[in-house]
Design a protein around this motif. Structure first.
Motif, PDB file in Angstrom:
ATOM      1  N   GLU A 115      12.496 -39.542   6.143  1.00 22.97           N
ATOM      2  CA  GLU A 115      11.253 -38.789   6.335  1.00 22.97           C
ATOM      3  C   GLU A 115      11.489 -37.676   7.350  1.00 22.97           C
ATOM      4  O   GLU A 115      10.713 -37.480   8.278  1.00 22.97           O
ATOM      5  CB  GLU A 115      10.132 -39.721   6.807  1.00 22.97           C
ATOM      6  N   SER A 154       8.979 -35.237   9.673  1.00 24.94           N
ATOM      7  CA  SER A 154       7.603 -35.686   9.514  1.00 24.94           C
ATOM      8  C   SER A 154       7.137 -36.466  10.738  1.00 24.94           C
ATOM      9  O   SER A 154       7.929 -36.840  11.614  1.00 24.94           O
ATOM     10  CB  SER A 154       7.478 -36.577   8.273  1.00 24.94           C
ATOM     11  N   GLN A 196       8.822 -39.846  10.990  1.00 27.33           N
ATOM     12  CA  GLN A 196      10.126 -39.862  11.647  1.00 27.33           C
ATOM     13  C   GLN A 196       9.968 -39.965  13.168  1.00 27.33           C
ATOM     14  O   GLN A 196      10.686 -40.728  13.823  1.00 27.33           O
ATOM     15  CB  GLN A 196      10.922 -38.603  11.301  1.00 27.33           C
ATOM     16  N   CYS A 244      16.351 -35.547   2.334  1.00 27.32           N
ATOM     17  CA  CYS A 244      14.951 -35.916   2.446  1.00 27.32           C
ATOM     18  C   CYS A 244      14.415 -36.001   1.016  1.00 27.32           C
ATOM     19  O   CYS A 244      14.439 -35.034   0.273  1.00 27.32           O
ATOM     20  CB  CYS A 244      14.195 -34.875   3.253  1.00 27.32           C
ATOM     21  N   MET A 285      12.626 -44.827   7.601  1.00 27.28           N
ATOM     22  CA  MET A 285      11.672 -43.747   7.877  1.00 27.28           C
ATOM     23  C   MET A 285      12.324 -42.632   8.689  1.00 27.28           C
ATOM     24  O   MET A 285      12.051 -41.454   8.460  1.00 27.28           O
ATOM     25  CB  MET A 285      10.463 -44.300   8.621  1.00 27.28           C
TER      26      MET A 285
END
Length: 198
Positions: A118, A121, A124, A78, A114
């Motif tokens: 990510e 998050s 995601q 990440c 994404m």
């Protein structure tokens, strides 16, 4: 005197034999010194001797295991940054980021980015929701997204077998996998609707 059928080791084999002999000598020294790690009273231990003893002792107590040479599973990190260049916005537009319609309009490659970069998050979760809406299915064991190319050849209660398109996150490209068995126990089947999705 001539010895027949004598095998002469190659230089590489000689080096390996020497390193094995050195290891055995070091291990023998370490075990013999375990009882008394420091020299006798008439000798004085130098810091280098103490350091060597500790290293030999550690090498003897923790030899390499076969699993030490195995490759680990590659994981995508990440990516976080602590500094933002001047002129870049520091706050994302919340209304657009939290709108699932925005994610539905993105290309699959952007959604995969994404999802994989990510981690943990809201982006995601919304990317996963958009990918599921585009008929992609997540395989939990392989950590990969799959999409059917056609109706599977075999379908039962435990698995389906057929031709699939999948996203290879290592080469970052779409690939085809023929005659793949997708076991339903590895299917990520979590409902992703929530108050943040519109």
């Amino acid at each position: 005197m001539k010895i027949e059928n004598q095998i002469i080791p190659t230089p590489t084999q000689q080096l390996t034999l020497r390193s094995q002999q050195n290891y055995l000598v070091a291990a023998t020294c370490a075990t013999s010194r375990m009882a008394s790690p420091l020299p006798s009273d008439n000798e004085r231990a130098t810091p280098e001797m103490v350091c060597q003893f500790k290293l030999l002792n550690a090498a003897f107590n923790f030899p390499p295991k076969p699993c030490d040479s195995e490759r680990g599973h590659r994981s995508l990190p990440c990516i976080h940054t602590t500094t933002i260049p001047d002129g870049w916005p520091t706050n994302a537009p919340v209304s657009q980021v939290m709108d699932s319609k925005f994610y539905a309009g993105l290309e699959c490659e952007s959604l995969f980015f994404m999802f994989y970069y990510e981690e943990g998050s809201l982006a995601q979760v919304l990317a996963a929701k958009a990918l599921k809406a585009k008929i992609w299915r997540y395989h939990k064991q392989l950590r990969t997204w799959f999409q059917r190319l056609e109706t599977p050849k075999v379908i039962n209660t435990e698995f389906e077998r057929g031709n699939y398109r999948y996203w290879d996150f290592i080469s970052w490209s779409e690939k085809i996998r023929n005659d793949f068995t997708f076991e339903y126990r590895y299917l990520e089947n979590v409902e992703l609707s929530g108050e943040f999705g519109r």
